[in-house]
Enzyme design. Sequence first.
Site, mmCIF file in Angstrom:
data_model
loop_
_atom_site.group_PDB
_atom_site.id
_atom_site.type_symbol
_atom_site.label_atom_id
_atom_site.label_comp_id
_atom_site.label_asym_id
_atom_site.label_seq_id
_atom_site.Cartn_x
_atom_site.Cartn_y
_atom_site.Cartn_z
ATOM 1 N N GLY A 59 0.449 -1.490 0.391
ATOM 2 C CA GLY A 59 -0.001 -0.123 0.332
ATOM 3 C C GLY A 59 0.474 1.112 0.001
ATOM 4 O O GLY A 59 2.183 0.908 -0.438
ATOM 5 N N CYS A 60 0.456 2.620 0.736
ATOM 6 C CA CYS A 60 1.067 3.444 0.350
ATOM 7 C C CYS A 60 3.027 3.538 1.774
ATOM 8 O O CYS A 60 2.420 2.689 2.484
ATOM 9 C CB CYS A 60 0.596 4.420 1.147
ATOM 10 S SG CYS A 60 0.778 6.435 1.694
#
Length: 208
Positions: A42-43
């Site tokens: 993800g981020c």
Amino acid sequence: MADGDFTCTYEDLHTLTHHKVNGNTLYSPYPENHDVIYFGMGCFWCPEQLFWETEGVFVTSVGYMGGHLTNPTYEDVCEGGSGHTEAVKVVYDASKLSIDEVFQLFIANHNPFLRVRRDENGEAEEIVGKEQYKSAVWCSTEKQFVKFKYLLAEWMPGRTSKSEIEKDEFILATECVYPAPVFYPAEDRHQQYMAGRKKRNKKATCIK
């Protein structure tokens, strides 16, 4: 190409040589018996913090992997045209942190599933997720690759699930790749971004 100032060069945005938190070198050569592995979770901000806080990890950095552009910028990646995924580079002491332990950190601290929407015939109608936030592990050694593939296969049974919407289901989306593609370091402003900010309070996600 850059940070609100089009006179900047790629090099202007990539000047860091050492970790902002522990001061260790970001680039090889690394100490003996240290291995390198890369994760898409993800981020990349929160997963990097997770790893730099882990005993046995020598250094971390964030960057972009798996796309087709050379020296991509954050804007290139966010726009979705470069094909890159936000990645965390982890350099760890293999004598203090086993591959099994590294796997557990990876799998327990992000959402490795993607939502698949199927049509009346059961065919995938839409896959909900972004390339930028893909779940992935890029291995630098064959030993890592074989072990991660085995651990994913052991972990997976029984973990697929239907959503509340009948036509939707979640499938394991983690890619395991060897050899690892080129790691392009992210701009300095993204390195150790969570230092001095609020501590992580939720898992990262590959679904946005």
